[in-house]
Design a protein around this motif. Sequence first.
Motif, short mmCIF file in Angstrom:
data_model
loop_
_atom_site.label_atom_id
_atom_site.label_comp_id
_atom_site.label_asym_id
_atom_site.label_seq_id
_atom_site.Cartn_x
_atom_site.Cartn_y
_atom_site.Cartn_z
N LEU B 50 45.29 -15.77 5.25
CA LEU B 50 46.07 -16.34 4.14
C LEU B 50 46.36 -17.82 4.36
O LEU B 50 46.63 -18.54 3.42
CB LEU B 50 47.38 -15.58 3.99
CG LEU B 50 47.28 -14.12 3.56
CD1 LEU B 50 48.66 -13.51 3.44
CD2 LEU B 50 46.54 -14.00 2.23
N PHE B 51 46.34 -18.27 5.62
CA PHE B 51 46.79 -19.64 5.89
C PHE B 51 45.69 -20.52 6.48
O PHE B 51 45.96 -21.64 6.88
CB PHE B 51 47.99 -19.62 6.85
CG PHE B 51 49.11 -18.73 6.36
CD1 PHE B 51 49.83 -19.06 5.23
CD2 PHE B 51 49.40 -17.55 7.03
CE1 PHE B 51 50.84 -18.23 4.78
CE2 PHE B 51 50.41 -16.71 6.57
CZ PHE B 51 51.13 -17.05 5.45
N THR B 235 45.13 -27.10 -0.67
CA THR B 235 46.28 -27.49 -1.51
C THR B 235 46.98 -26.23 -2.04
O THR B 235 48.20 -26.14 -2.06
CB THR B 235 45.79 -28.29 -2.74
OG1 THR B 235 44.67 -29.04 -2.39
CG2 THR B 235 46.89 -29.14 -3.32
N ARG B 236 46.15 -25.30 -2.49
CA ARG B 236 46.67 -24.08 -3.09
C ARG B 236 47.53 -23.32 -2.09
O ARG B 236 48.65 -22.91 -2.39
CB ARG B 236 45.47 -23.24 -3.55
CG ARG B 236 45.77 -21.85 -3.96
CD ARG B 236 44.70 -21.32 -4.91
NE ARG B 236 43.35 -21.25 -4.36
CZ ARG B 236 42.95 -20.35 -3.47
NH1 ARG B 236 43.80 -19.45 -3.01
NH2 ARG B 236 41.70 -20.35 -3.04
N ARG B 237 47.02 -23.15 -0.87
CA ARG B 237 47.77 -22.36 0.11
C ARG B 237 49.04 -23.07 0.55
O ARG B 237 50.09 -22.44 0.70
CB ARG B 237 46.88 -22.06 1.31
CG ARG B 237 45.81 -21.05 0.96
CD ARG B 237 44.88 -20.77 2.12
NE ARG B 237 43.90 -19.75 1.74
CZ ARG B 237 42.90 -19.38 2.52
NH1 ARG B 237 42.73 -19.94 3.69
NH2 ARG B 237 42.06 -18.44 2.11
N MET B 239 50.81 -25.17 -1.19
CA MET B 239 51.75 -25.06 -2.30
C MET B 239 52.32 -23.64 -2.37
O MET B 239 53.52 -23.45 -2.60
CB MET B 239 51.02 -25.40 -3.61
CG MET B 239 51.94 -25.71 -4.76
SD MET B 239 51.01 -25.89 -6.29
CE MET B 239 50.48 -27.55 -6.18
N GLY B 240 51.47 -22.65 -2.13
CA GLY B 240 51.90 -21.26 -2.18
C GLY B 240 52.98 -20.96 -1.16
O GLY B 240 53.97 -20.29 -1.46
N VAL B 241 52.79 -21.47 0.06
CA VAL B 241 53.79 -21.23 1.11
C VAL B 241 55.13 -21.81 0.68
O VAL B 241 56.17 -21.15 0.75
CB VAL B 241 53.33 -21.86 2.45
CG1 VAL B 241 54.47 -21.86 3.46
CG2 VAL B 241 52.13 -21.12 2.99
N ILE B 243 56.22 -22.55 -2.35
CA ILE B 243 56.80 -21.91 -3.52
C ILE B 243 57.38 -20.55 -3.15
O ILE B 243 58.49 -20.20 -3.58
CB ILE B 243 55.74 -21.79 -4.64
CG1 ILE B 243 55.51 -23.16 -5.25
CG2 ILE B 243 56.15 -20.78 -5.70
CD1 ILE B 243 54.57 -23.21 -6.41
N ILE B 244 56.68 -19.80 -2.31
CA ILE B 244 57.20 -18.48 -1.97
C ILE B 244 58.45 -18.60 -1.10
O ILE B 244 59.43 -17.88 -1.31
CB ILE B 244 56.10 -17.62 -1.32
CG1 ILE B 244 55.09 -17.24 -2.42
CG2 ILE B 244 56.68 -16.36 -0.68
CD1 ILE B 244 53.97 -16.35 -2.01
#
Lengths: 423, 271
Positions: B50-51, B235-237, B239-241, B243-244
């Motif tokens: 995931l990271f 970038t997506r990951r 940002m995901g970390v 945001i979550i």
Amino acid sequence: MASGLHESSFANPVVRWIDQRMPIFTMIQKEYGTFPTPRNFNYFWNFGALAMINLVIMIATGVFLAMNYAAHTSLAFESVERIMRDVNYGWLIRYVHMNGASMFFIVVYIHIWRGLYYGSYKAPRELLWMLGVVIFILMMATAFMGYVLPWGQMSFWGATVITNLFSAIPLVGDSIVTLLWGGFSVDNPTLNRFFSLHYLLPFVIVGVVFLHVAALHITGSNNPLGIDPKGPQDTVPFHPYYTAKDSVGMIVYFIVFAFLVFFVPNYLGHPDNYIPANPLSTPAHIVPEWYFLPFYAILRAVPNKLGGVLMMFGAIAILFVLPWLDRSPVRSMRFRPIAKWLMLLWSANFLVLMWAGGRPAEGTYVLIARLCTAYYFAYFLVILPLLSKVERPLPLPESISRAVLRGGGPLRGAAAAKPMEKA
Amino acid sequence: MMPFRTLPMRGLKAAAVAAAVSLGLLAAPGARAQEHEIKIPDTRYSFDGLFGTYDRGELQRGFQVYKEVCAACHAMHLLSYRNLRDIGLSDAEVRAVAQSYQIQDGPNDNGEMFERPGRPSDRFRRPFPNDAAARAANNGALPPDLSVITKARVGGADYIHALLTGYEETPPPGITIMEGMHYNKYFPGHQIAMPPPLTGEGQVQYGDSTKATPDQMARDVAAFLTWAAEPELETRRTMGVRIILFLVILGGLTYAVKRKIWARAGGDHVS
């Protein structure tokens, strides 16, 4: 008060001026502020609000996607990839829209399940329920046409398979298919009209959602006990109690949504849809999006084409008459010792159908799909009408507040709340 | 203080049921991937999990393999030379790569098409002018565009690596290979028109000390193709970390607010 003006209770002069001429603030206050709501909702009652939020997200992201999308067979695939690569945060907008469709169906399936389990479809909420079924059908049409827009292999072949279903209709079938296609095969005119309708239908959904909520605010909400509130002790004002509780559910929903979008954005999609549409090459297995799989399984379970199509549409249409199939006056399955378990079995059966729909239509899978299809319909057509007559329900609580205070523990009530108010 | 046991346990249970239902839904497409009976070996990449993030050195080696081997037949027409800045090439290097290609442009004022050296804004040059030309040069087979290939195949980068290293000169007994086709363990149907592209060590001269074995080249190019398909992955990951984490904190606060509000009504007793 001048004649013809609404009597407003708002003190702010601007709000008051508007409210006297158009009592929109009074309406919001009445429908979302003081609206008396049963005090015993569990978290399943979050899902209506979540569906509403999801609809807004879909429309918002969709509008921005449409600004960059080209509805032409020779440009569609590349315009989507351009959104992913060159539009600022285009990948985010598209992944939110794409996974938003899946989230929408997860939310709505749970919302429908809640209605089935707690008997929210029964009198006096039949029309409310039927409007919900209309929304569900509109959602499926919108999602199907949206999936066609990227013009990948599954877009094209999914569109071909689903539109061809209408050719099973006797006499007019072929003409209907030609009309849907705008020609004699799935091609540019099909893509154009699907894009147009995909943009239109969400606003139709907004309209029906308005009616759904309007009907809800006449009958009031059902609740986990399925008994009517008997007075103010059984209800709380919608705000702040359920705005607060819905907010908790909303954050959990956002976390699940964010996980999909940011970490596994393509998990729920099909790899073949990243291959540009090719009318000369058919994929080995044409599978629709996961949310259509139960109905796809029903379609394929029937050996006859017209029969399969009728059963598939019937599986949804039967929900319209559900309020008249289940005549038991007891709403909540909690008090229906037999129906409860058969309903849970129906739920598991639905998930098995979903699984079977994703498998190839051969051998044991077809047999499983057939058995599950039989139970799907038997639950509505045989079990519920029969149980309405023979099942003996458990005694219902006298009122919501009594059930809450007795069932929830001895120390609940005003005394327990006081220290908290000081804090 | 509100006693801890007034936590709406049944509400939580209901939420757990809801989660289980949605997980049931999520399991469905996962099952779909198993349709391909061929088991694809798992290759470890820096962007796994995931990271994970891309290894710039690996991406650059992968680009070199693409440029010197794959690009003879496979287009990547969704990428521009300027995108190579993402894998760590400097502006000068990007310009040099672009200029090494002759790109058709025009028409000019005389109405004629002409060729000029590439610019960073140009898309990767296609090896064939059209699909028919590509088929004519490849025994009737069409080499697919590789721009989003790892998103378009079950198994993604693992599949690419497996395919590139899955050739066998003699097919297992009982399998006859048509003329001009090759046996590949991992290709659906096992008959692939593409001849083994990575044939031996040193086929590509890496600029770093990495040994260019066929396995290494396959890994590198699979990594490069993954980047090409998902350039936004890092970038997506990230940002995901963020945001979550933000949502988890906001969720805790929201839950506290909700408990405090419900305390006024004597607590949220889900019946």
